[in-house]
Design an enzyme around this catalytic site. Structure first.
Site, PDB file in Angstrom:
ATOM      1  N   CYS A   2       0.837  -1.190   0.000  1.00 48.28           N
ATOM      2  CA  CYS A   2       0.000   0.000   0.000  1.00 48.28           C
ATOM      3  C   CYS A   2       0.870   1.238   0.000  1.00 48.28           C
ATOM      4  CB  CYS A   2      -0.834   0.067   1.279  1.00 48.28           C
ATOM      5  SG  CYS A   2      -1.960  -1.283   1.471  1.00 48.28           S
ATOM      6  N   ARG A  27       2.123   2.363  -5.828  1.00 49.16           N
ATOM      7  CA  ARG A  27       2.264   1.288  -4.837  1.00 49.16           C
ATOM      8  C   ARG A  27       1.024   0.394  -4.781  1.00 49.16           C
ATOM      9  NH1 ARG A  27       6.510   3.045  -1.485  1.00 49.16           N
ATOM     10  NH2 ARG A  27       6.046   1.426   0.026  1.00 49.16           N
ATOM     11  N   TRP A  75      -2.809  -2.362  -2.611  1.00 46.13           N
ATOM     12  CA  TRP A  75      -2.610  -3.492  -3.528  1.00 46.13           C
ATOM     13  C   TRP A  75      -2.848  -4.721  -2.661  1.00 46.13           C
ATOM     14  CZ3 TRP A  75       0.502  -7.856  -4.073  1.00 46.13           C
ATOM     15  CH2 TRP A  75       0.583  -8.398  -5.348  1.00 46.13           C
ATOM     16  N   ASN A  99       0.842  -0.785   5.443  1.00 50.97           N
ATOM     17  CA  ASN A  99       1.567  -1.277   4.274  1.00 50.97           C
ATOM     18  C   ASN A  99       2.497  -2.375   4.759  1.00 50.97           C
ATOM     19  OD1 ASN A  99       3.069  -1.624   1.906  1.00 50.97           O
ATOM     20  ND2 ASN A  99       4.492   0.010   2.476  1.00 50.97           N
ATOM     21  N   GLY A 100       2.353  -3.579   4.188  1.00 49.92           N
ATOM     22  CA  GLY A 100       3.232  -4.681   4.592  1.00 49.92           C
ATOM     23  C   GLY A 100       2.436  -5.954   4.784  1.00 49.92           C
ATOM     24  N   GLU A 473      12.908  -8.622 -21.980  1.00 47.96           N
ATOM     25  CA  GLU A 473      12.321  -7.353 -21.555  1.00 47.96           C
ATOM     26  C   GLU A 473      11.188  -6.936 -22.501  1.00 47.96           C
ATOM     27  OE1 GLU A 473      12.124  -5.741 -19.060  1.00 47.96           O
ATOM     28  OE2 GLU A 473      11.473  -3.744 -19.661  1.00 47.96           O
ATOM     29  N   LYS A 477       7.134  -6.365 -21.414  1.00 46.13           N
ATOM     30  CA  LYS A 477       6.340  -5.147 -21.645  1.00 46.13           C
ATOM     31  C   LYS A 477       4.983  -5.495 -22.258  1.00 46.13           C
ATOM     32  CE  LYS A 477       8.002  -3.030 -19.595  1.00 46.13           C
ATOM     33  NZ  LYS A 477       9.110  -3.200 -18.785  1.00 46.13           N
ATOM     34  N   GLU A 480       2.667  -7.163 -19.625  1.00 45.20           N
ATOM     35  CA  GLU A 480       2.131  -6.391 -18.503  1.00 45.20           C
ATOM     36  C   GLU A 480       1.236  -5.234 -18.931  1.00 45.20           C
ATOM     37  OE1 GLU A 480       6.394  -4.157 -17.667  1.00 45.20           O
ATOM     38  OE2 GLU A 480       5.024  -4.474 -16.020  1.00 45.20           O
ATOM     39  N   HIS A 496      13.444 -26.695 -29.736  1.00 43.45           N
ATOM     40  CA  HIS A 496      13.517 -27.754 -28.722  1.00 43.45           C
ATOM     41  C   HIS A 496      12.196 -27.887 -27.961  1.00 43.45           C
ATOM     42  CE1 HIS A 496      17.703 -28.485 -29.497  1.00 43.45           C
ATOM     43  NE2 HIS A 496      17.904 -27.177 -29.486  1.00 43.45           N
ATOM     44  N   LYS A 590       3.911  -0.613  -8.774  1.00 43.49           N
ATOM     45  CA  LYS A 590       5.266  -0.254  -9.206  1.00 43.49           C
ATOM     46  C   LYS A 590       6.322  -0.708  -8.214  1.00 43.49           C
ATOM     47  CE  LYS A 590       7.921   2.750 -11.862  1.00 43.49           C
ATOM     48  NZ  LYS A 590       8.101   1.757 -12.919  1.00 43.49           N
TER      49      LYS A 590
HETATM   50  C1  F6R Z   1       8.115  -4.180 -15.114  1.00 44.63           C
HETATM   51  C2  F6R Z   1       8.478  -3.662 -13.813  1.00 44.63           C
HETATM   52  C3  F6R Z   1       8.750  -4.650 -12.741  1.00 44.63           C
HETATM   53  C4  F6R Z   1       9.913  -4.170 -11.862  1.00 44.63           C
HETATM   54  C5  F6R Z   1      10.133  -5.125 -10.693  1.00 44.63           C
HETATM   55  C6  F6R Z   1      11.329  -4.709  -9.859  1.00 44.63           C
HETATM   56  O1  F6R Z   1       7.908  -3.154 -16.026  1.00 44.63           O
HETATM   57  O2  F6R Z   1       8.542  -2.497 -13.613  1.00 44.63           O
HETATM   58  O3  F6R Z   1       9.037  -5.902 -13.270  1.00 44.63           O
HETATM   59  O4  F6R Z   1      11.066  -4.094 -12.650  1.00 44.63           O
HETATM   60  O5  F6R Z   1       8.992  -5.143  -9.887  1.00 44.63           O
HETATM   61  O6  F6R Z   1      11.172  -3.416  -9.378  1.00 44.63           O
HETATM   62  P1  F6R Z   1      12.414  -2.571  -8.890  1.00 44.63           P
HETATM   63  O7  F6R Z   1      13.269  -2.310 -10.073  1.00 44.63           O
HETATM   64  O8  F6R Z   1      11.821  -1.327  -8.313  1.00 44.63           O
HETATM   65  O9  F6R Z   1      13.128  -3.418  -7.874  1.00 44.63           O
END
Ligand code: F6R
Length: 595
Positions: A2, A27, A75, A99-100, A473, A477, A480, A496, A590
């Site tokens: 949160c 968050r 969240w 939060n936690g 990567e 993208k 997500e 394979h 995030k």
């Molecule tokens: C994907 C994304 C997540 C973060 C991951 C780690 O676009 O943003 O996969 O990369 O949650 O987050 P950080 O870099 O803040 O440790």
């Protein structure tokens, strides 16, 4: 997981709380709530979805003029995201935002409330009930909080209001970040400076197992045994343009297009006027003398770590293991004799990374953090830090942080090899130019997204070597943001097993930027086409083929900086066409602050 905000002062708390929560949505954003305190009592308001949904409820609420309150944007970890499970959770006098994760929630319920029916499915309600219980028999709230810290296990940042003291905020924290923000006539509480930055730039950190008592014109921080703690303030300057979209439709689009500038910014921070890399000698010394580097990260940062491994191995022959933080924490392999651990985390708050960091610190190993956030646990706890200087990244999907992390890895590896140390600045500068050119072709990428991804349920990215890492990567993208099931595969591995999934019209993006693998890539592409795959080759070779998108890569080693850009746009435009919430994709947050 949160975001928490609190306010006590001379202004109406509600609009300040809601604005702070909106800034904390990175968050979590599946539900929100506030508790507002006035002389008439405490009123809680909750909603599903974004904190903005609180606004109409506040408009018709009598305690809107309250000068004190706490709020969260959530969240969900325990219980689905509905109004019952949304915070604050209340019991008697107390209203708590959290939060936690409380790990011993079940045991606490059994011990203290064996016959009580709980209203929510959360691990937070028990905290409100414990506070109420611990305050029986005229025990002071501070004593109750000390007792609470003694019994809670797990991670928690708590904002608490007490109906009997409507002019006080209480804060408690362990393993989840919590800051006090100070101003003239008010004080605030927040999970991050961004919740408070429109009101103040002066902050105090609350450390693990400490609690704080906060009024409009004063605050005190105490250790868990009630001893007052002195703490220095820190000031955070915020570039407000970082927090707004400007003319862009989405933060993600803005952040994609900021990437060339970020690379130039990194160059100006880490290279001198002659182009020589300038990185803390202690970091270079430790890496030089290490026998193995362990890169620990999650998600996009993990994908950047894979590119980092490629650099260390190719540029300075250092053996590297790249480990997913959440796996490594509880499945540690035998560690080499003199390792260095590099933690890569945009937010600096990823719980899985923090858990590994504290374990390897206990073992006495050296640590370096590559992060975007100076005010973060990983920044604070690591022995050394390298900032990626990307500016605040707000879209949940990481874009500029990825390329910034890759650039910092390129500089770091080059600093270990004199030959590269002189070349890398020029190459990165050319890469920034190539990224800019790539961004200027976004209309082409929009057409590709339409042609290849409309109505698709699955997609493939294939590549070899460093291109394979970039594919991971690129695939993340698309998953997500556009919710298209996408695999990033080593092109050599496809036959394979996974090639069985290729059907008539399956979209396959093939990254080919490396001379050494270009011929093999051509064969792999033919194999896919022969099974009906609809291939687009993203290549650094010039080609007029209609199923080839040429990109310019200055130096082969730096190609992920450029090849990821069309992929970011494909994800963006596919998501746009599907009507997805681009900056706040479903089920994500995030900063992943729980393990
Ligand atoms: C994907 C994304 C997540 C973060 C991951 C780690 O676009 O943003 O996969 O990369 O949650 O987050 P950080 O870099 O803040 O440790």
């Amino acid at each position: 997981m949160c975001g928490i905000v609190g306010y006590v002062g001379d202004k109406e708390a509600a609009p300040i709380l809601v604005a702070g929560l909106c800034n904390l949505q990175y968050r979590g954003y599946d539900s929100a709530g506030v508790a507002l305190c006035s002389a008439d009592g405490v009123r809680t308001l909750k909603c599903v979805g974004s904190p903005e949904n609180l606004i109409p409820k506040l408009a018709s609420c009598a305690v809107c003029s309250a000068l004190c309150g706490v709020g969260t944007t959530r969240w969900a970890t325990h219980g689905k995201p509905d109004v019952v499970n949304a915070h604050p959770h209340s019991c008697g006098r107390f209203h708590v935002v959290h939060n936690g994760i409380i790990e011993n929630e079940k045991a606490l319920k059994e011990e203290y409330f064996p016959n009580t029916e709980f209203l929510s499915q959360t691990d937070t309600e028990v905290i409100a009930r414990l506070l109420q219980k611990f305050c029986e028999n005229n025990t002071s709230i501070c004593e109750a909080i000390q007792r609470l810290v003694g019994v809670l296990r797990g991670s928690y940042a708590l904002g608490i209001v007490d109906g009997e003291r409507p002019d006080v905020l209480y804060a408690v924290k362990n393993k989840s970040p919590l800051l006090i923000g100070c101003g003239e006539g008010f004080n605030m509480l927040g999970s991050d400076t961004v919740a408070m930055i429109s009101h103040t730039d002066k902050f105090y950190e609350i450390c693990d197992r400490e609690y704080a008592v906060i009024t409009a014109d004063d605050f005190k921080i105490y250790s868990s045994n009630g001893k007052e703690v002195r703490r220095e303030a820190f000031v955070v300057a915020c570039d407000i343009s970082d927090c707004t979209k400007g003319d862009y439709a989405h933060f993600m689009l803005k952040e994609i297009e900021e990437q060339p500038r970020v690379i130039r910014q990194i160059l100006s921070c880490y290279c001198d006027e002659t182009g020589k890399v300038n990185i803390d000698n202690e970091i270079i010394g430790k890496l030089t003398h290490s026998d193995r580097i362990y890169i620990i990260a999650s998600g996009t940062s993990y994908n950047a770590g894979l590119v980092g491994k490629y650099y260390f191995e190719k540029i300075c022959s250092k053996p590297v293991d790249v480990c997913m933080a959440g796996e490594f924490a509880y499945n540690m392999p035998p560690i080499s004799q003199s390792p260095v651990f590099i933690f890569v985390s945009q937010s600096g708050e990823t719980a899985d990374c923090i858990s590994v960091l504290s374990k390897i610190k206990e073992l006495g190993f050296a640590s370096v953090a590559i992060t975007n956030c100076e005010v973060s646990t990983i920044f604070r706890e690591a022995d050394h830090t390298l900032l990626i200087h990307a500016g605040r990244e707000i879209a949940v999907a990481s874009t500029k942080s990825y390329t910034a992390q890759v650039a910092v890895f390129a500089l770091l590896a080059s600093a270990l090899n004199e030959k590269y140390s002189k070349l890398i600045a020029k190459d990165l500068s050319l890469a920034a130019d190539a990224m800019e050119k790539a961004c200027s072709r976004k209309e082409e990428y929009r057409e590709v997204a339409h042609e290849y991804l409309l109505n698709q349920q699955s997609c493939f990215y294939i590549g070899r070597g460093i291109d394979y890492y970039a594919c991971l990567e690129a695939a993340l993208k698309l998953k997500e943001i556009a919710y298209i099931h996408t695999g990033g595969y080593a092109a050599s591995e496809l036959k394979h097993g996974s090639i069985a999934l290729i059907e008539q019209g399956t979209p396959v993006f093939a990254l080919s930027t490396q001379k050494i693998t270009s011929l093999h890539m051509l064969s792999n592409i033919e194999e896919v086409k022969a099974r009906g795959g609809k291939v687009l080759c993203i290549s650094s070779c010039q080609s007029d083929d209609e199923d080839c998108l040429s990109i310019e890569c200055a130096a082969e080693l730096l190609s992920p900086l450029v090849s990821v850009i069309p992929a970011q746009y494909f994800a963006y435009y596919a998501a746009l066409e599907r009507g997805c919430d681009i900056d706040r994709p479903r089920n994500l947050a995030k900063a992943v602050t729980v393990e």
